[in-house]
Structures are given as structure tokens and as C-alpha cells.
Design an enzyme around this catalytic site. Structure first.
Site, PDB file in Angstrom:
ATOM      1  N   ASN A 104      -6.863  -2.940  14.614  1.00  0.00           N
ATOM      2  CA  ASN A 104      -8.266  -3.127  14.202  1.00  0.00           C
ATOM      3  C   ASN A 104      -8.428  -4.297  13.222  1.00  0.00           C
ATOM      4  OD1 ASN A 104      -7.202  -2.161  11.823  1.00  0.00           O
ATOM      5  ND2 ASN A 104      -8.565  -0.392  11.632  1.00  0.00           N
ATOM      6  N   HIS A 142      -6.806  -4.782  10.393  1.00  0.00           N
ATOM      7  CA  HIS A 142      -6.578  -4.547   8.959  1.00  0.00           C
ATOM      8  C   HIS A 142      -5.316  -5.277   8.480  1.00  0.00           C
ATOM      9  CE1 HIS A 142      -4.168  -0.489   9.489  1.00  0.00           C
ATOM     10  NE2 HIS A 142      -3.375  -1.518   9.611  1.00  0.00           N
ATOM     11  N   ASP A 153       0.814  -1.217   0.000  1.00  0.00           N
ATOM     12  CA  ASP A 153       0.000   0.000   0.000  1.00  0.00           C
ATOM     13  C   ASP A 153       0.846   1.264   0.000  1.00  0.00           C
ATOM     14  OD1 ASP A 153       0.993  -0.268   2.598  1.00  0.00           O
ATOM     15  OD2 ASP A 153      -0.918  -0.888   3.428  1.00  0.00           O
ATOM     16  N   GLU A 171      -9.350  -1.800   5.714  1.00  0.00           N
ATOM     17  CA  GLU A 171      -9.928  -1.476   7.007  1.00  0.00           C
ATOM     18  C   GLU A 171     -11.167  -2.340   7.260  1.00  0.00           C
ATOM     19  OE1 GLU A 171      -7.956   0.100   8.726  1.00  0.00           O
ATOM     20  OE2 GLU A 171      -7.738   2.226   8.268  1.00  0.00           O
TER      21      GLU A 171
HETATM   22  P1  PGA Z   1       2.575  -1.481  12.790  1.00  0.00           P
HETATM   23  O1  PGA Z   1       1.472  -1.525  11.650  1.00  0.00           O
HETATM   24  O2  PGA Z   1       3.576  -2.517  12.451  1.00  0.00           O
HETATM   25  O3  PGA Z   1       3.131  -0.099  12.735  1.00  0.00           O
HETATM   26  O4  PGA Z   1       1.873  -1.774  14.087  1.00  0.00           O
HETATM   27  C1  PGA Z   1       0.963  -2.739  11.239  1.00  0.00           C
HETATM   28  C2  PGA Z   1      -0.207  -2.516  10.306  1.00  0.00           C
HETATM   29  O5  PGA Z   1      -0.924  -1.519  10.467  1.00  0.00           O
HETATM   30  O6  PGA Z   1      -0.420  -3.356   9.431  1.00  0.00           O
END
Ligand code: PGA
Length: 258
Positions: free
Chosen positions: A134, A136, A65, A141
Site C-alpha cells: 500500500n 507505506h 518501528d 500508512e
Molecule cells: P515485507 O514488508 O518486506 O514483509 O513485504 C515491507 C514493509 O511493509 O515495509
């Protein structure tokens, strides 16, 4: 899903590094799906440390992404992240590394182009994933279609809050992203999810033990035949089946069934 629970974060990261290294060494022309975020930083540090012993010159990569509205040279772009964390340190061929262009003039066209590029490459051999608190994966999302392809997504306020630490103030955290879809991710031949820390415990429980639901996008990985989830103790803390899972793979080790 193969769930490996490690006593420490360092051991989970070491295993992720080993899986990626083995993939590149066994198939030097493999296509990797790459992720960004804080979880991946120590993993990329491990890969960087391999230096010339890891030949990435024929590896193709596709990142999951990119934020909308910031171009490849912006310091908070995932292009900049990948250069800093990985690409500038190993012998990747820049023409083989792919990340959506967040400031493309036509974002929908860019998302479609990216989806086609993934498919035209012959598909992803190993997709590396983090997981949001969450649930994702990529920037899919909650309530993302399980059949989704690369497209524009609006970020939740929870994701913007979680990622605000990478920006100088909250107001400038992007509101949209281009992300591979859940179906794009499920098309990968193999998936490795890395989750560390207590903030990921609930999402990991839903990914591994919850019902398959777009409300917890990572639960879609239950539909994939070859997923390895690498968790440290903290990320595994909410698993009801933890004792069983630890019996199957004590301290993340494979045990031969005789
Ligand atoms: P993070 O993000 O490694 O910064 O916790 C993971 C994600 O949002 O996929």
C-alpha cells in the site's frame, strides 16, 4: 531518485548488502536506520555471513518501528526479529541499537523519546527501507502526514493481513504501531529502498513515477536528494519509464557519462 533494476531478487539484495557494508567500512561510527519484514531477511542473511569481517562495534542503529502491545521479549516483536536476523550474529553493541518499546507505559511519551533520540544521535547516515504493497514506509500508512514525526499509527487492515503470516492467528496481529514519521525518514542523509516481488509493483510505480501524495507515503521520497531504489524485475514491472531507467543503469550498474 536513482532507480536500479536488477534481473533477479538476489542481485538487488546483493547490491543492498554492498551499500550497507560500504557505509560501515567507510564510516565505522555511522548511524543506520534499519527496517524489518520479509524483504530484509535475505539481506540480513548476507550481512550475517560477513561475520567478523564486518566490524559493527561502533555502529549505531535505529529501527523504523515496533508493534504496540508486545514487549521486546515477545517473539513477534521487532526487537526479537532484529536479534534473530542480525544483532546476535555480528558484533553490534546492544547499547547502540535502538527500537521503540511497544509495551511502554506511556506510548506517546515513548514515541517522543524515540524521535528525540534519533535527533540527538546526530541523525541517520543511511536509512534502509522496505515498502508496503500500500506504499507505506515504516508504518506510515496511506494519508500519513508528509511532515510526520515518530508517533502512534493505526495499522490498515491491508497491513494487518500482509503481516498475519508472522503471527499464529489473525486476531493477535497488533492494531497499532510506533513508527518514525515520514519527515523523520526524510531527515536521513541517504535512503536505500529495497523492493522485490510482484506484490510491490504498483507501490513502486507510485513511489517513483506517481504524484507526491500522502496517499502513497513512499512517493514522499521524491523530495529527498539522495535515494537509491533497488528493484528486481517483478517490482519494476509497472514502471512506465522502465526502458529509460534501464538505459541509465543497465542491470543496476552505474554507467559513466563521458
Ligand atoms: P515485507 O514488508 O518486506 O514483509 O513485504 C515491507 C514493509 O511493509 O515495509
Amino acid at each position: 531518485m536513482k532507480v536500479l533494476i536488477f534481473p533477479t531478487k538476489a542481485e538487488a539484495i546483493e547490491k543492498a548488502g554492498d551499500l550497507i557494508t560500504e557505509k560501515i567500512r567507510s564510516n565505522p561510527t555511522c548511524t543506520l536506520g534499519l527496517a524489518t519484514g520479509g524483504t530484509m531477511e535475505p539481506l540480513y542473511a548476507r550481512l550475517r555471513a560477513k561475520g567478523e569481517s564486518l566490524d559493527c562495534s561502533r555502529v549505531t542503529t535505529f529501527n523504523l518501528d515496533e508493534y504496540v502491545g508486545i514487549g521486546p521479549s515477545h517473539p513477534q516483536s521487532y526487537h526479537a526479529y532484529m536479534r534473530l536476523q542480525l544483532f546476535d550474529h555480528l558484533n553490534f553493541d546492544p547499547s547502540n541499537t535502538h527500537i521503540p518499546i511497544g509495551d511502554a507505559p506511556d506510548l506517546e511519551q515513548e514515541a517522543d523519546r524515540y524521535e528525540r533520540a534519533v535527533q540527538d544521535s546526530g541523525g541517520i547516515d543511511l536509512q534502509l527501507l522496505g515498502i508496503g504493497a500500500n506504499g507505506h514506509i515504516g508504518f506510515n500508512e496511506p494519508c500519513s502526514s508528509l511532515g510526520s514525526r515518530t508517533r502512534l499509527k493505526t495499522l490498515t487492515s491491508a497491513t494487518r493481513d500482509a503481516n498475519a503470516r508472522f503471527f499464529k492467528d489473525h486476531e493477535v496481529v497488533p492494531r497499532y504501531a510506533i513508527t518514525m514519521g515520514i519527515k523523520t525518514i526524510l531527515d536521513a542523509k541517504e535512503v536505500v529502498v529495497l523492493a522485490t516481488g510482484s506484490k510491490k509493483a504498483k507501490a513502486c510505480r507510485e513511489m517513483i513515477e506517481g504524484a507526491v501524495s500522502s496517499y502513497w507515503p513512499a512517493s514522499a521520497l521524491q523530495l529527498h536528494p539522495k535515494v537509491t531504489a533497488l528493484l528486481d524485475e517483478e517490482a519494476a514491472a509497472d514502471l512506465e519509464l522502465r526502458e529509460y531507467l534501464e538505459t541509465v543503469h543497465p542491470a543496476g550498474r552505474d554507467v559513466k557519462v563521458v
